[in-house]
Design a protein around this motif. Structure first.
Motif, PDB file in Angstrom:
ATOM      1  N   VAL A 122       0.832  -1.210   0.000  1.00 53.90           N
ATOM      2  CA  VAL A 122       0.000   0.000   0.000  1.00 53.90           C
ATOM      3  C   VAL A 122       0.866   1.259   0.000  1.00 53.90           C
ATOM      4  N   VAL A 123       1.900   1.235   0.820  1.00 51.07           N
ATOM      5  CA  VAL A 123       2.742   2.425   1.004  1.00 51.07           C
ATOM      6  C   VAL A 123       3.778   2.484  -0.112  1.00 51.07           C
ATOM      7  N   GLU A 124       3.849   3.645  -0.736  1.00 51.14           N
ATOM      8  CA  GLU A 124       4.850   3.810  -1.793  1.00 51.14           C
ATOM      9  C   GLU A 124       6.251   3.801  -1.214  1.00 51.14           C
ATOM     10  N   SER A 125       7.242   3.551  -2.054  1.00 49.08           N
ATOM     11  CA  SER A 125       8.622   3.757  -1.615  1.00 49.08           C
ATOM     12  C   SER A 125       9.098   5.093  -2.197  1.00 49.08           C
ATOM     13  N   GLY A 126      10.299   5.496  -1.816  1.00 50.36           N
ATOM     14  CA  GLY A 126      10.813   6.786  -2.294  1.00 50.36           C
ATOM     15  C   GLY A 126      10.205   7.962  -1.571  1.00 50.36           C
ATOM     16  N   LEU A 127       9.734   7.739  -0.323  1.00 50.36           N
ATOM     17  CA  LEU A 127       9.097   8.823   0.434  1.00 50.36           C
ATOM     18  C   LEU A 127      10.137   9.833   0.928  1.00 50.36           C
ATOM     19  N   ASP A 128       9.652  11.056   1.202  1.00 50.32           N
ATOM     20  CA  ASP A 128      10.544  12.129   1.663  1.00 50.32           C
ATOM     21  C   ASP A 128      10.838  12.052   3.158  1.00 50.32           C
ATOM     22  N   LEU A 129       9.860  11.543   3.913  1.00 53.76           N
ATOM     23  CA  LEU A 129       9.993  11.661   5.368  1.00 53.76           C
ATOM     24  C   LEU A 129       9.362  10.465   6.067  1.00 53.76           C
ATOM     25  N   LEU A 130      10.109   9.913   7.027  1.00 53.98           N
ATOM     26  CA  LEU A 130       9.589   8.871   7.914  1.00 53.98           C
ATOM     27  C   LEU A 130       9.563   9.459   9.319  1.00 53.98           C
ATOM     28  N   VAL A 131       8.353   9.614   9.870  1.00 53.81           N
ATOM     29  CA  VAL A 131       8.208  10.118  11.242  1.00 53.81           C
ATOM     30  C   VAL A 131       7.844   8.911  12.106  1.00 53.81           C
ATOM     31  N   GLN A 132       8.522   8.781  13.238  1.00 53.01           N
ATOM     32  CA  GLN A 132       8.221   7.627  14.104  1.00 53.01           C
ATOM     33  C   GLN A 132       8.095   8.039  15.561  1.00 53.01           C
ATOM     34  N   ASP A 133       6.988   7.623  16.165  1.00 55.42           N
ATOM     35  CA  ASP A 133       6.737   7.892  17.593  1.00 55.42           C
ATOM     36  C   ASP A 133       5.928   6.722  18.142  1.00 55.42           C
ATOM     37  N   VAL A 134       6.546   5.530  18.203  1.00 54.94           N
ATOM     38  CA  VAL A 134       5.781   4.349  18.611  1.00 54.94           C
ATOM     39  C   VAL A 134       5.861   4.083  20.116  1.00 54.94           C
ATOM     40  N   ALA A 135       6.909   4.599  20.772  1.00 58.61           N
ATOM     41  CA  ALA A 135       7.038   4.448  22.224  1.00 58.61           C
ATOM     42  C   ALA A 135       6.842   3.009  22.689  1.00 58.61           C
ATOM     43  N   THR A 136       7.441   2.075  21.965  1.00 59.96           N
ATOM     44  CA  THR A 136       7.461   0.683  22.427  1.00 59.96           C
ATOM     45  C   THR A 136       8.885   0.165  22.289  1.00 59.96           C
ATOM     46  N   ARG A 137       9.164  -0.955  22.912  1.00 57.45           N
ATOM     47  CA  ARG A 137      10.518  -1.519  22.879  1.00 57.45           C
ATOM     48  C   ARG A 137      10.983  -1.758  21.433  1.00 57.45           C
ATOM     49  N   GLY A 138      12.251  -1.525  21.178  1.00 60.97           N
ATOM     50  CA  GLY A 138      12.797  -1.796  19.845  1.00 60.97           C
ATOM     51  C   GLY A 138      12.589  -0.654  18.870  1.00 60.97           C
TER      52      GLY A 138
END
Ligand code: SAM
Length: 209
Positions: A122-138
């Motif tokens: 579903v998600v395209e590749s070649g994206l400009d930005l990956l934002v991550q805020d999962v607050a779980t281990r790993g």
């Protein structure tokens, strides 16, 4: 630091506050179509308040991991282009679906960010930005696993919550380990503690190696 198009400091009741243009989501004040971005409720907002450059530009194509009920991703989507918002808990995702009703560029996905293969179709590749805020281990492992969606000149904007990795360990030691792991896949451009907005969180801006 110059703010990107679509993010401004605006006056709300005489107080200058970071803001984006869009419909209110979490009871934040709105004036002249601009909504205040509460840095105490948003790590990306705190990054702007602290002078960091999270890598969001007008029209950016974004993958956001840990979207919850949409507080931060709604501000991101006010500025960005297509924005995939991954959240693995059904309850916040229901709220996120309402937030997406007025933001046609926001695409909520009920998926586990530890398993990028389940949304790679579903998600395209070649994206400009990956934002991550999962607050779980790993947290570093998740950021590395999702590098596949980023363009080579894309940006990672990551928030690491120390207590989610090890509640008993010194946060500085947790952050050092996470940065070491991240460096297998990314070059770290900036990293700062998010105090006083978010205790024991490290924000990281990085680019793929
Ligand atoms: N980023 C949100 C904001 O600022 O509005 C807050 C995110 S909250 C700190 C962390 C969220 O990540 C929770 O809603 C949690 O359900 C989600 N989460 C944790 N682990 C996840 C995973 N492996 N995949 C997808 N979502 C995850």
């Amino acid at each position: 630091m110059a703010l990107p198009d679509g993010i401004q400091y605006r006056a709300f009741d005489g107080e200058e506050r970071l803001a984006t243009r869009g419909e209110a989501v979490y009871g934040e004040p709105v004036a002249d179509g601009w909504r205040a971005w509460d840095a105490h409720r948003s790590k990306v907002g705190a990054m702007y308040e602290l002078g960091m450059e999270p890598g969001l530009e007008s029209g950016s194509e974004v993958l956001y991991l840990g979207a919850a009920n949409g507080t931060t991703v709604s501000h991101v989507a006010d500025v960005s282009g297509p924005t995939y918002a991954v959240e693995f808990a059904a309850r916040p995702l229901r709220d996120l679906l309402s937030v997406a009703e007025t933001r046609t560029n926001l695409l909520p996905l009920l998926k586990d960010a530890r398993r990028p293969e389940t949304y790679a179709h579903v998600v395209e590749s070649g994206l400009d930005l990956l934002v991550q805020d999962v607050a779980t281990r790993g947290q570093a492992r998740v950021a590395r696993a999702n590098r596949r969606f980023l363009a080579d000149d894309g940006r990672l904007c990551l928030s690491i919550k120390a207590r989610s990795e090890d509640a008993t360990c010194d946060p500085e030691a947790v952050f050092a380990d996470a940065l070491d792991e991240l460096r297998e896949t990314y070059t770290v451009l900036d990293s700062r503690r998010l105090d006083p907005f978010h205790a024991d969180h490290l924000a990281v801006v990085a680019e793929p190696r």
